[in-house]
Design an enzyme around this catalytic site. Structure first.
Site, mmCIF file in Angstrom:
data_model
loop_
_atom_site.group_PDB
_atom_site.id
_atom_site.type_symbol
_atom_site.label_atom_id
_atom_site.label_comp_id
_atom_site.label_asym_id
_atom_site.label_seq_id
_atom_site.Cartn_x
_atom_site.Cartn_y
_atom_site.Cartn_z
ATOM 1 N N HIS A 1 0.923 -0.855 -0.282
ATOM 2 C CA HIS A 1 0.048 -0.268 -0.183
ATOM 3 C C HIS A 1 0.801 0.819 -0.030
ATOM 4 C CE1 HIS A 1 -2.663 2.861 1.089
ATOM 5 N NE2 HIS A 1 -3.872 2.979 0.962
ATOM 6 N N ILE B 1 -5.211 9.052 -2.991
ATOM 7 C CA ILE B 1 -5.751 8.794 -1.957
ATOM 8 C C ILE B 1 -6.045 9.725 -0.847
ATOM 9 C CG2 ILE B 1 -5.238 7.088 -0.309
ATOM 10 C CD1 ILE B 1 -3.029 5.920 -2.407
ATOM 11 N N GLY B 2 -7.421 9.652 -0.196
ATOM 12 C CA GLY B 2 -7.829 10.193 1.021
ATOM 13 C C GLY B 2 -7.468 11.718 0.497
HETATM 14 P P1 PGA Z 1 -8.829 6.687 -0.066
HETATM 15 O O1 PGA Z 1 -7.972 5.018 0.059
HETATM 16 O O2 PGA Z 1 -10.168 6.152 -0.400
HETATM 17 O O3 PGA Z 1 -9.018 6.987 1.858
HETATM 18 O O4 PGA Z 1 -8.726 7.638 -0.974
HETATM 19 C C1 PGA Z 1 -8.354 4.034 -0.586
HETATM 20 C C2 PGA Z 1 -6.416 3.176 0.279
HETATM 21 O O5 PGA Z 1 -5.783 3.887 0.365
HETATM 22 O O6 PGA Z 1 -6.794 1.675 0.253
#
Ligand code: PGA
Length: 254
Positions: free
Chosen positions: A98, A175-176
């Site tokens: 990840h 991501i995030g």
């Molecule tokens: P997110 O994270 O949906 O909060 O963007 C996805 C992940 O890191 O698997």
């Protein structure tokens, strides 16, 4: 062939046992009403909630996932958790590589490929994550980065059996952040990854390896993402922490 779609919730470092209890109390009665004939639903709680989550989800359709695992079966590896220990708990899938492991904790392709091998050999299914940073995308290096991560991550596997490997494309910039890749951006990388897998394992097997998208997936954008031919599911962080939101995502028409 009708596709099977994967919905994996990655809780990251959230939901200890008391929060896990109230989550599943809300989630489990509802998930049993969703048509899962062509869907796989999994949740990856933190290690400390795994055993408890196992108890609560036993007999339900929810698959138990882990967020990382050691390459070794046992031994002097302080702070690590063995894939065999996870297997004993009923874990089926393990997220590996990840971007938070890579970027916050310095995990390299060298380490990740050993983890992938260890997890695979223990009989669990690795979910190998790949994805470029914003800078790498701006420089036009997206394909280069994800192909290196994919090839190296899988380089210690002598063979791959159908149903024993999942790939997740997670652009780091998505991501995030609330900024998801557009369905077209996701499809472009997924089809590139599919071709790469075909060059490694042949077309037929490559077709059977699910490629999930991750990065700011929400109930609002899931329908468009899942429509793409090479998007076989999603890895959901933030939105999976709320059982109602995750249920909405899982309930999308496929
Ligand atoms: P997110 O994270 O949906 O909060 O963007 C996805 C992940 O890191 O698997």
């Amino acid at each position: 062939m009708a596709k099977i779609a994967y919905f994996i919730g990655n809780w990251k470092m959230n939901h200890g046992i008391s929060e896990a209890r109230s989550y599943f109390e809300r989630f489990l009665p509802e998930i049993s009403k969703v048509d899962l004939s062509r869907k796989v639903v999994g949740i990856a709680p933190p290690f400390t909630s795994l055993a408890f989550a196992r108890k609560l989800t036993e007999g339900s359709p929810v698959k138990l996932c882990a967020q990382n695992a050691c390459f070794a079966e046992k031994g002097a590896y302080t702070g690590e958790v063995s894939p065999l220990m996870l297997k004993e708990l009923g874990v089926e899938y393990v997220i590996l590589g990840h971007s938070e492991r890579r970027h916050i904790f310095g995990e390299t392709n060298e380490l990740i490929k050993k983890r992938v091998k260890g997890v695979y050999q223990a009989g669990l299914t690795p979910i190998l994550c790949v994805g470029e940073t914003l800078e790498e995308r701006r420089l036009g290096n997206t394909f280069l980065v994800v192909s290196e991560q994919l090839k190296q991550g899988l380089s210690e596997l002598e063979k791959v059996e159908e149903g024993r490997l999942i790939i997740a494309y997670e652009p780091v910039w998505a991501i995030g952040t609330g900024v998801n890749a557009t369905p077209e951006q996701a499809e472009e990388v997924h089809s590139f990854l599919r071709d790469l897998l075909a060059s490694m394992y042949g077309k037929e097997l490559a077709q059977a390896i699910p490629i999930l998208y991750g990065g700011s997936v929400t109930p609002e954008n899931i329908a468009d993402l899942i429509k793409e031919p090479n998007v076989d599911g999603v890895l959901v962080g933030g939105a999976s922490l709320d059982p109602e939101k995750f249920l909405k995502i899982v309930s999308v028409a496929i």
